[in-house]
Design a protein around this motif. Sequence first.
Motif, PDB file in Angstrom:
ATOM      1  N   ALA A 100       0.908  -1.090   0.011  1.00 56.07           N
ATOM      2  CA  ALA A 100      -0.068   0.001  -0.154  1.00 56.07           C
ATOM      3  C   ALA A 100       0.918   1.212  -0.167  1.00 56.07           C
ATOM      4  O   ALA A 100       2.019   1.275   0.552  1.00 56.07           O
ATOM      5  CB  ALA A 100      -0.888  -0.008   1.204  1.00 56.07           C
ATOM      6  N   ALA A 101       0.476   2.227  -0.554  1.00 54.10           N
ATOM      7  CA  ALA A 101       1.006   3.512  -0.682  1.00 54.10           C
ATOM      8  C   ALA A 101       0.661   4.354   0.848  1.00 54.10           C
ATOM      9  O   ALA A 101      -0.669   4.281   1.061  1.00 54.10           O
ATOM     10  CB  ALA A 101       0.754   4.270  -1.878  1.00 54.10           C
ATOM     11  N   VAL A 102       1.517   4.832   1.402  1.00 54.38           N
ATOM     12  CA  VAL A 102       1.094   5.311   2.740  1.00 54.38           C
ATOM     13  C   VAL A 102       0.204   6.650   2.457  1.00 54.38           C
ATOM     14  O   VAL A 102      -0.734   6.813   3.307  1.00 54.38           O
ATOM     15  CB  VAL A 102       2.278   5.927   3.464  1.00 54.38           C
ATOM     16  N   THR A 103       0.152   7.261   1.510  1.00 55.00           N
ATOM     17  CA  THR A 103      -0.947   8.383   1.116  1.00 55.00           C
ATOM     18  C   THR A 103      -2.285   7.767   0.880  1.00 55.00           C
ATOM     19  O   THR A 103      -3.265   8.331   1.366  1.00 55.00           O
ATOM     20  CB  THR A 103      -0.574   9.134  -0.183  1.00 55.00           C
ATOM     21  N   ASP A 104      -2.440   6.637   0.528  1.00 55.99           N
ATOM     22  CA  ASP A 104      -3.645   5.943   0.370  1.00 55.99           C
ATOM     23  C   ASP A 104      -4.141   5.588   1.769  1.00 55.99           C
ATOM     24  O   ASP A 104      -5.376   5.539   2.181  1.00 55.99           O
ATOM     25  CB  ASP A 104      -3.818   4.699  -0.517  1.00 55.99           C
ATOM     26  N   LEU A 105      -3.161   5.057   2.714  1.00 52.76           N
ATOM     27  CA  LEU A 105      -3.481   4.844   3.916  1.00 52.76           C
ATOM     28  C   LEU A 105      -4.014   5.747   4.783  1.00 52.76           C
ATOM     29  O   LEU A 105      -4.834   5.569   5.873  1.00 52.76           O
ATOM     30  CB  LEU A 105      -2.279   3.898   4.763  1.00 52.76           C
ATOM     31  N   LEU A 106      -3.484   6.832   4.533  1.00 54.41           N
ATOM     32  CA  LEU A 106      -3.945   8.165   5.350  1.00 54.41           C
ATOM     33  C   LEU A 106      -5.354   8.696   5.158  1.00 54.41           C
ATOM     34  O   LEU A 106      -6.131   9.267   5.839  1.00 54.41           O
ATOM     35  CB  LEU A 106      -3.027   9.308   4.914  1.00 54.41           C
ATOM     36  N   ARG A 107      -5.742   8.022   3.901  1.00 51.84           N
ATOM     37  CA  ARG A 107      -7.274   8.300   3.435  1.00 51.84           C
ATOM     38  C   ARG A 107      -8.252   7.328   3.954  1.00 51.84           C
ATOM     39  O   ARG A 107      -9.314   7.632   4.377  1.00 51.84           O
ATOM     40  CB  ARG A 107      -7.352   8.516   1.947  1.00 51.84           C
ATOM     41  N   ALA A 108      -7.752   5.996   3.809  1.00 50.15           N
ATOM     42  CA  ALA A 108      -8.655   5.178   4.265  1.00 50.15           C
ATOM     43  C   ALA A 108      -7.838   3.759   4.796  1.00 50.15           C
ATOM     44  O   ALA A 108      -6.817   3.426   4.018  1.00 50.15           O
ATOM     45  CB  ALA A 108      -9.622   4.414   3.420  1.00 50.15           C
ATOM     46  N   PRO A 109      -8.197   2.929   5.785  1.00 48.43           N
ATOM     47  CA  PRO A 109      -7.264   1.732   6.299  1.00 48.43           C
ATOM     48  C   PRO A 109      -7.646   0.928   5.147  1.00 48.43           C
ATOM     49  O   PRO A 109      -8.450   0.715   4.209  1.00 48.43           O
ATOM     50  CB  PRO A 109      -7.786   1.267   7.498  1.00 48.43           C
ATOM     51  N   ALA A 110      -6.535  -0.234   5.053  1.00 45.59           N
ATOM     52  CA  ALA A 110      -6.349  -1.216   4.146  1.00 45.59           C
ATOM     53  C   ALA A 110      -6.761  -2.641   4.924  1.00 45.59           C
ATOM     54  O   ALA A 110      -6.493  -2.683   6.038  1.00 45.59           O
ATOM     55  CB  ALA A 110      -5.224  -1.427   3.173  1.00 45.59           C
ATOM     56  N   GLU A 111      -7.538  -3.647   4.342  1.00 41.74           N
ATOM     57  CA  GLU A 111      -7.953  -4.948   5.046  1.00 41.74           C
ATOM     58  C   GLU A 111      -7.681  -6.023   4.072  1.00 41.74           C
ATOM     59  O   GLU A 111      -8.285  -5.952   3.043  1.00 41.74           O
ATOM     60  CB  GLU A 111      -9.090  -4.653   5.838  1.00 41.74           C
ATOM     61  N   VAL A 112      -6.869  -7.157   4.274  1.00 43.02           N
ATOM     62  CA  VAL A 112      -6.746  -8.089   3.719  1.00 43.02           C
ATOM     63  C   VAL A 112      -7.259  -9.528   4.432  1.00 43.02           C
ATOM     64  O   VAL A 112      -6.592  -9.327   5.484  1.00 43.02           O
ATOM     65  CB  VAL A 112      -5.380  -8.402   2.918  1.00 43.02           C
ATOM     66  N   ARG A 113      -8.238 -10.079   4.006  1.00 45.20           N
ATOM     67  CA  ARG A 113      -8.679 -11.354   4.638  1.00 45.20           C
ATOM     68  C   ARG A 113      -7.774 -12.692   4.039  1.00 45.20           C
ATOM     69  O   ARG A 113      -7.394 -12.713   3.004  1.00 45.20           O
ATOM     70  CB  ARG A 113     -10.191 -11.592   4.630  1.00 45.20           C
ATOM     71  N   PHE A 114      -7.539 -13.549   4.891  1.00 48.65           N
ATOM     72  CA  PHE A 114      -6.917 -14.812   4.533  1.00 48.65           C
ATOM     73  C   PHE A 114      -7.615 -16.138   5.087  1.00 48.65           C
ATOM     74  O   PHE A 114      -8.145 -15.987   6.171  1.00 48.65           O
ATOM     75  CB  PHE A 114      -5.441 -14.843   4.660  1.00 48.65           C
ATOM     76  N   ARG A 115      -7.441 -17.124   4.353  1.00 47.99           N
ATOM     77  CA  ARG A 115      -8.028 -18.464   5.054  1.00 47.99           C
ATOM     78  C   ARG A 115      -7.096 -19.567   4.295  1.00 47.99           C
ATOM     79  O   ARG A 115      -6.514 -19.433   3.183  1.00 47.99           O
ATOM     80  CB  ARG A 115      -9.471 -18.355   4.469  1.00 47.99           C
ATOM     81  N   ARG A 116      -6.798 -20.360   5.219  1.00 47.03           N
ATOM     82  CA  ARG A 116      -6.167 -21.621   4.846  1.00 47.03           C
ATOM     83  C   ARG A 116      -6.979 -22.920   5.079  1.00 47.03           C
ATOM     84  O   ARG A 116      -7.483 -22.942   6.209  1.00 47.03           O
ATOM     85  CB  ARG A 116      -4.869 -21.891   5.698  1.00 47.03           C
ATOM     86  N   PRO A 117      -7.251 -23.633   4.194  1.00 47.62           N
ATOM     87  CA  PRO A 117      -8.484 -24.625   4.404  1.00 47.62           C
ATOM     88  C   PRO A 117      -8.066 -25.611   5.355  1.00 47.62           C
ATOM     89  O   PRO A 117      -6.701 -26.029   5.380  1.00 47.62           O
ATOM     90  CB  PRO A 117      -8.755 -24.906   3.042  1.00 47.62           C
TER      91      PRO A 117
END
Length: 466
Positions: free
Chosen positions: A127-144
């Motif tokens: 992520a670009a920090v300028t984008d994170l300053l506008r809105a947080p980022a979230e990534v979901r993960f799953r290992r079956p």
Amino acid sequence: MTSAAGTPEARFEAARAVAEAVLYDGYVLQPERPSRRPNAERSRFGVLVPLGYSPADASERTFNQTECLLEGEHPNLSVRVRFLHLQRCDVESAFGAGFVAAEALAVGATTYLPRDEAVEAEVSVQAAVTDLLRAPAEVRFRRPASQEYVLIAGSPGAPGPDPVGRLVRERQAVEGVVQLAAEPLHGPYGVTRIRVRVENRTQVGARTSMERPEALAHSLAATHVLLSATDGTFVSMLAPPDWAEGYVDRCDNIGIFPVLVGEPDRADMMLSSPIILHDHARLAPEDAGSRPDPTGIERLLGVPTMSLTETPLTAALDVDAPNTTEGRAERHAAAPFSHVSAMPPDVLERLHGAVHFLSEVPQAPAWGARPHAGSPAAELDEVVIAGTVVRKGSRVRLRPSRARPGGLADVAEAGRTATVVAVFLDVDGSHRLAVVPERDGVGRARSRGAYLYLSPEEIEPFEATP
């Protein structure tokens, strides 16, 4: 032109090597049989437990959080969250047309035993920090969940092509989320606070009867975070510059702590680990083994490994997982035992005799003279701090420093009042004060040796002494 060693990927590899060397030291703690404690229940560091499980150890929780400081006008951030996904490996022997559970299966010189294993997992976020300053980022993960069968062939020369047994590897599903956020810290320095939060969102229900081994199957073990910055630099959280100390105090790290990692002249990579390291932890140059070793674990395991009889040593080296990522954790963890068992004497001597920090020691005094700086921890009557005499029995206020190796664990004592129990002059000529926080009884602390050893710079006299 950027060299290969300076690329973000190369720096990630170097930081990963340090993380693995430290965290796998906690994954396999002793060269014992896998069925013996402490190896029967592994993964003691960085465990994120599933939702619904109430651990007995208060240090284990469902999440961890890293907060650190990043300088730069428009930096880009690359984050890699790494953990071990635990799996159970059971042994079955052939019986008729099928297989039955076995406590052990001997095939030639190899003995297969049931045990816990682990699979490495990694989640990447850019992520670009300028984008994170506008809105947080979230990534979901799953290992079956998965189940795998590995047939065990008979020993060479044994009659018949049929397998004599099999390994059954089973993993439970885990899922979670990685959240990234950035916040500008107002002031003249243009620094940004970066937050990385890792959560285990595996649901197991509110089951008070769940045992820890069952909960570990749904946990993220040895969880750590690697952060790399492009067009930006991180601020040391252990030894920040004066202007950043207030900002560092406002960072909230939970269950994990970030330190600079990589070359000493760079500050673009951080490792946030459940085991506190110093900045720029490096690999031991004396170790000729292929496994990175910044903590001297192979030296520490040398004597106990060489004292093992053949049976437990074979069990410790029993890492016949498939040649995939499924068995990498086990092979990596067993590497010190394999390396030590074949280590030439000169290499072992080099590890034991390594000196990484050396200062001049004053000449020893004549026989019978008063101890001085050349004596190991010579006890003194008193020391003068900020114009005030401090001696045994003095009350002081504690101001522990983050910069001191191992000092981070004492930072929680900042501001507390304490009683001085001894004043020492160390071998390097520096003063040390043994103190006991007032919440602990001096007698009780003395009985178990539970003192804090601080320098005069970390002590504030609490009351004037003539």
